[in-house]
Design an enzyme around this catalytic site. Structure first.
Site, PDB file in Angstrom:
ATOM      1  N   HIS A   1       0.863  -1.179   0.000  1.00 42.33           N
ATOM      2  CA  HIS A   1       0.000   0.000   0.000  1.00 42.33           C
ATOM      3  C   HIS A   1       0.904   1.235   0.000  1.00 42.33           C
ATOM      4  CE1 HIS A   1      -2.799   2.973   1.786  1.00 42.33           C
ATOM      5  NE2 HIS A   1      -3.787   2.170   1.442  1.00 42.33           N
TER       6      HIS A   1
ATOM      7  N   ASP B   1       3.138  -4.459   7.883  1.00 38.28           N
ATOM      8  CA  ASP B   1       1.850  -3.768   7.795  1.00 38.28           C
ATOM      9  C   ASP B   1       0.757  -4.819   7.905  1.00 38.28           C
ATOM     10  OD1 ASP B   1      -0.518  -2.610   6.966  1.00 38.28           O
ATOM     11  OD2 ASP B   1       0.298  -1.706   5.155  1.00 38.28           O
TER      12      ASP B   1
ATOM     13  N   GLN C   1      -4.431  -5.345   6.633  1.00 41.81           N
ATOM     14  CA  GLN C   1      -5.355  -6.244   5.938  1.00 41.81           C
ATOM     15  C   GLN C   1      -5.378  -7.656   6.511  1.00 41.81           C
ATOM     16  OE1 GLN C   1      -7.540  -5.324   3.623  1.00 41.81           O
ATOM     17  NE2 GLN C   1      -6.808  -3.223   3.719  1.00 41.81           N
TER      18      GLN C   1
ATOM     19  N   LYS D   1     -10.490  -1.687  10.520  1.00 43.09           N
ATOM     20  CA  LYS D   1     -10.527  -2.880   9.675  1.00 43.09           C
ATOM     21  C   LYS D   1     -11.008  -4.096  10.474  1.00 43.09           C
ATOM     22  CE  LYS D   1      -7.831  -0.830   6.401  1.00 43.09           C
ATOM     23  NZ  LYS D   1      -8.214  -0.493   5.026  1.00 43.09           N
TER      24      LYS D   1
ATOM     25  N   CYS E   1      -4.843   2.416  -3.628  1.00 44.01           N
ATOM     26  CA  CYS E   1      -3.614   2.917  -2.998  1.00 44.01           C
ATOM     27  C   CYS E   1      -2.474   1.912  -3.150  1.00 44.01           C
ATOM     28  CB  CYS E   1      -3.843   3.249  -1.524  1.00 44.01           C
ATOM     29  SG  CYS E   1      -4.936   4.645  -1.258  1.00 44.01           S
TER      30      CYS E   1
END
Length: 412
Positions: A129, A206, A209, A232, A370
């Protein structure tokens, strides 16, 4: 719309009743929400926690001696302990509350600006991202370090042999997402971390997700930094988490100066507070932190194994149905995926399909998500992305497929 399936030990009909927004209609049609990779929906149990905070004990925290402040402080720090337990961090002070994933990444990047030197090397992956690309580009511009990229293949997997070839004694940092937001690929981060540590590099993952679908164990992964956002994971926007190993958090300088992050201030010198407060300047999103903990409680009560199993059913069901449509191409076909499908249909622009689906009550995401380098790799302007959560159903997928076919006919 009747919900016909009930997963063994998993009552999706009962779960859906927890989400008030799922009762909405959009353009006269029942809402079908397939934009979960952008933000998940919030259950009533978490909404109630937010209302309770502002109704009963809204106060600033940590320094107040009055009852409301103490109650708010206790609830906020309890949430920190819940997050510590969920991610299996060694200490609660290794959990830093942030405004979200992007804030956490920038906090680490800012700290390393004083540690990275010219000609040092940092590595990102081709699946990132923008939030896990741009801060490191800025870091390299400031320090003179060199940025290298782990390439990807047509299936949406990283080429790990080329990653190993990039690693050397100059490598100081590696940044990779746990799951690609654009393709759903689950990266083999444990192996990536091990190989980085072999050359003495630190790793930031990261997890924006991954956390809705996977329960990461930061101790088992041996990761140096892990970041995510509450919105999320059925929580509110504007709050997230940075996990950092104690040794690294003690090494990095503060990101922001102000109240709360200090030990003592004079006009001659300021000393900083101990962890975690060293990185939590100013009044935090108290309610957001408390609601973050409540959201993890909610999802853990359902169980991440049950969630993953059910969402995998949805992914496979939707994939099979989509592939029956002539001219439809799915981008990201890794064998290890979460419930995300990115696709295009012939030469039809994804925005046009997304707009028509909205008219039919279906929320999907269109564009580059993104993750523009991924789209450049496939030489496309963007994709239509349908992303599922545990409160979605096969019935909704059937309506989505039928509506998509109508949109294709209208645009052909």
């Amino acid at each position: 719309m009747k919900i016909k399936e009930q997963h063994i030990g998993f009552n999706v009909e009962a779960i859906r009743k927890d989400f008030p927004i799922l009762k909405r209609k959009i353009n006269g049609k029942p809402l079908i929400y397939f934009d979960n990779a952008a933000t998940s929906q919030t259950p009533q149990q978490v909404i109630d926690v937010i209302v309770d905070y502002y109704s009963n004990y809204n106060a600033n925290i940590h320094r107040g001696v009055h009852s409301l402040s103490q109650e708010a402080t206790d609830a906020y720090e309890l949430a920190r302990h819940k997050i510590q337990k969920h991610f299996n961090a060694a200490y609660s002070h290794e959990i830093i509350f942030t405004a979200g994933t992007t804030h956490g990444i920038n906090l680490v990047a800012n700290g390393f600006a004083s540690l990275i030197k010219e000609n040092d090397e940092v590595i990102v992956s081709a699946l990132e991202h923008h939030s896990n690309i741009v801060p490191w580009q800025m870091l390299c511009e400031r320090t003179g370090a060199k940025l290298h990229v782990i390439p990807m293949n047509q299936e949406g997997d990283l080429e790990l042999s080329k990653y190993e070839a990039l690693l050397n004694s100059k490598t100081k940092l590696v940044f990779v997402n746990h799951v690609s937001n654009a393709l759903g690929t689950i990266n083999p981060i444990k192996s990536i971390i091990e190989k980085a540590h072999d050359v003495g590099a630190a790793v930031l993952v990261d997890g924006a997700q991954s956390c809705p679908h996977i329960k990461p164990d930061v101790k088992d992964l041996d990761v140096d930094f892990y970041v995510c956002s509450a919105h999320k994971i059925c929580g509110p926007t504007g709050v997230g988490m940075l996990y950092g190993k104690e040794k690294w958090l003690k090494t990095l300088p503060p990101y922001q100066g102000g109240g709360e992050m200090i030990s003592e201030v004079t006009f001659e010198k300021t000393t900083y507070a101990d962890l975690p407060h060293k990185f939590e300047a100013g009044t935090p999103n108290v309610c957001g932190g408390i609601a973050f903990g409540a959201a993890l409680d909610y999802m853990n009560a359902i169980g991440f194994d049950a969630i993953a199993s059910y969402e995998n059913e949805l992914l496979n069901y939707a994939t099979d149905k989509l592939l029956e449509i002539e001219g439809l191409k799915i981008y990201g076909t890794s064998k290890q995926k979460t419930s995300v499908i990115s696709f295009n249909v012939g030469n039809i622009h994804p925005y046009d399909i997304g707009t028509l689906l909205d008219k039919m009550g279906i929320a999907v995401r269109t564009g580059h998500h993104c993750a523009q380098p991924i789209m450049d790799y496939y030489q496309i302007p963007g994709t239509i992305r349908a992303s599922f959560m545990f409160y979605n159903t096969k019935d909704e997928i059937d309506v989505f497929i039928s509506s998509l076919k109508k949109a294709i006919v209208m645009l052909s």
